[in-house]
Design a protein around this motif. Structure first.
Motif, PDB file in Angstrom:
ATOM      1  N   THR A 297     -14.489  -7.963  11.445  1.00 60.54           N
ATOM      2  CA  THR A 297     -15.092  -8.724  10.355  1.00 60.54           C
ATOM      3  C   THR A 297     -16.497  -8.223  10.067  1.00 60.54           C
ATOM      4  O   THR A 297     -17.172  -7.671  10.937  1.00 60.54           O
ATOM      5  N   ILE A 298     -16.934  -8.424   8.853  1.00 54.29           N
ATOM      6  CA  ILE A 298     -18.291  -8.072   8.454  1.00 54.29           C
ATOM      7  C   ILE A 298     -19.261  -9.165   8.913  1.00 54.29           C
ATOM      8  O   ILE A 298     -20.356  -8.887   9.364  1.00 54.29           O
ATOM      9  N   ASP A 299     -18.830 -10.407   8.798  1.00 47.40           N
ATOM     10  CA  ASP A 299     -19.641 -11.565   9.171  1.00 47.40           C
ATOM     11  C   ASP A 299     -19.625 -11.749  10.687  1.00 47.40           C
ATOM     12  O   ASP A 299     -18.578 -12.030  11.265  1.00 47.40           O
TER      13      ASP A 299
ATOM     14  N   TRP B 260      -9.314  -3.423  12.837  1.00 46.38           N
ATOM     15  CA  TRP B 260     -10.161  -4.029  11.821  1.00 46.38           C
ATOM     16  C   TRP B 260     -11.153  -4.944  12.515  1.00 46.38           C
ATOM     17  O   TRP B 260     -10.913  -5.411  13.626  1.00 46.38           O
TER      18      TRP B 260
ATOM     19  N   ALA C 120     -13.690  -4.874   7.722  1.00 45.61           N
ATOM     20  CA  ALA C 120     -13.815  -3.418   7.737  1.00 45.61           C
ATOM     21  C   ALA C 120     -12.574  -2.879   8.428  1.00 45.61           C
ATOM     22  O   ALA C 120     -12.274  -3.256   9.561  1.00 45.61           O
TER      23      ALA C 120
ATOM     24  N   ASP D  39     -12.895  -8.528  -0.942  1.00 48.39           N
ATOM     25  CA  ASP D  39     -13.926  -9.564  -0.838  1.00 48.39           C
ATOM     26  C   ASP D  39     -15.000  -9.236   0.202  1.00 48.39           C
ATOM     27  O   ASP D  39     -15.830 -10.064   0.519  1.00 48.39           O
ATOM     28  N   LYS D  40     -14.985  -8.031   0.739  1.00 48.63           N
ATOM     29  CA  LYS D  40     -15.998  -7.551   1.684  1.00 48.63           C
ATOM     30  C   LYS D  40     -16.073  -8.400   2.950  1.00 48.63           C
ATOM     31  O   LYS D  40     -17.135  -8.615   3.510  1.00 48.63           O
ATOM     32  N   MET D  41     -14.910  -8.863   3.425  1.00 47.46           N
ATOM     33  CA  MET D  41     -14.863  -9.679   4.638  1.00 47.46           C
ATOM     34  C   MET D  41     -14.439  -8.873   5.866  1.00 47.46           C
ATOM     35  O   MET D  41     -14.793  -9.211   6.977  1.00 47.46           O
TER      36      MET D  41
ATOM     37  N   TYR E  79     -13.737   1.281   6.330  1.00 49.05           N
ATOM     38  CA  TYR E  79     -13.573   1.098   4.889  1.00 49.05           C
ATOM     39  C   TYR E  79     -13.618  -0.397   4.600  1.00 49.05           C
ATOM     40  O   TYR E  79     -12.916  -1.170   5.243  1.00 49.05           O
ATOM     41  N   VAL E  80     -14.457  -0.775   3.664  1.00 45.02           N
ATOM     42  CA  VAL E  80     -14.583  -2.177   3.260  1.00 45.02           C
ATOM     43  C   VAL E  80     -14.135  -2.278   1.809  1.00 45.02           C
ATOM     44  O   VAL E  80     -14.550  -1.491   0.964  1.00 45.02           O
ATOM     45  N   HIS E  81     -13.285  -3.267   1.515  1.00 46.67           N
ATOM     46  CA  HIS E  81     -12.805  -3.412   0.145  1.00 46.67           C
ATOM     47  C   HIS E  81     -12.641  -4.879  -0.196  1.00 46.67           C
ATOM     48  O   HIS E  81     -12.864  -5.759   0.637  1.00 46.67           O
TER      49      HIS E  81
END
Length: 64
Positions: A31-33, A29, A16, A12-14, A8-10
Motif C-alpha cells: 500500500t501507498i498509505d 504489492w 504499488a 486511485d494511487k492506493m 507501478y502505481v495506477h
C-alpha cells in the motif's frame, strides 16, 4: 528472481504493484498509505509445499 523489482502505481494511487524487470511477472504489492497495514505476495512463484497448508481466502473479484 534476483535484483530489485519495479514498482507501478495506477488508478486511485492506493497500491504499488511490483514486477520483475526481466519477465514482467507481478511479485508483490504494497500500500501507498503507511496507515493501511497490508501487502500481498504472489505465492505462485514459490514451491506449493511452502504455502499449501496456509489459510487462504479465495476471491473471485465479484464478491467485493
Amino acid at each position: 528472481m534476483t535484483g530489485e523489482g519495479i514498482g507501478y502505481v495506477h488508478g486511485d494511487k492506493m497500491l504499488a504493484l511490483f514486477h520483475c524487470p526481466t519477465c514482467g511477472v507481478i511479485t508483490h504489492w504494497s500500500t501507498i498509505d503507511p496507515d493501511y497495514d497490508r501487502m500481498g505476495i504472489n505465492l505462485r512463484l514459490f514451491d506449493p509445499r511452502l504455502w499449501e497448508a496456509l489459510p487462504r481466502k479465495f476471491v473471485d473479484g465479484a464478491s467485493w
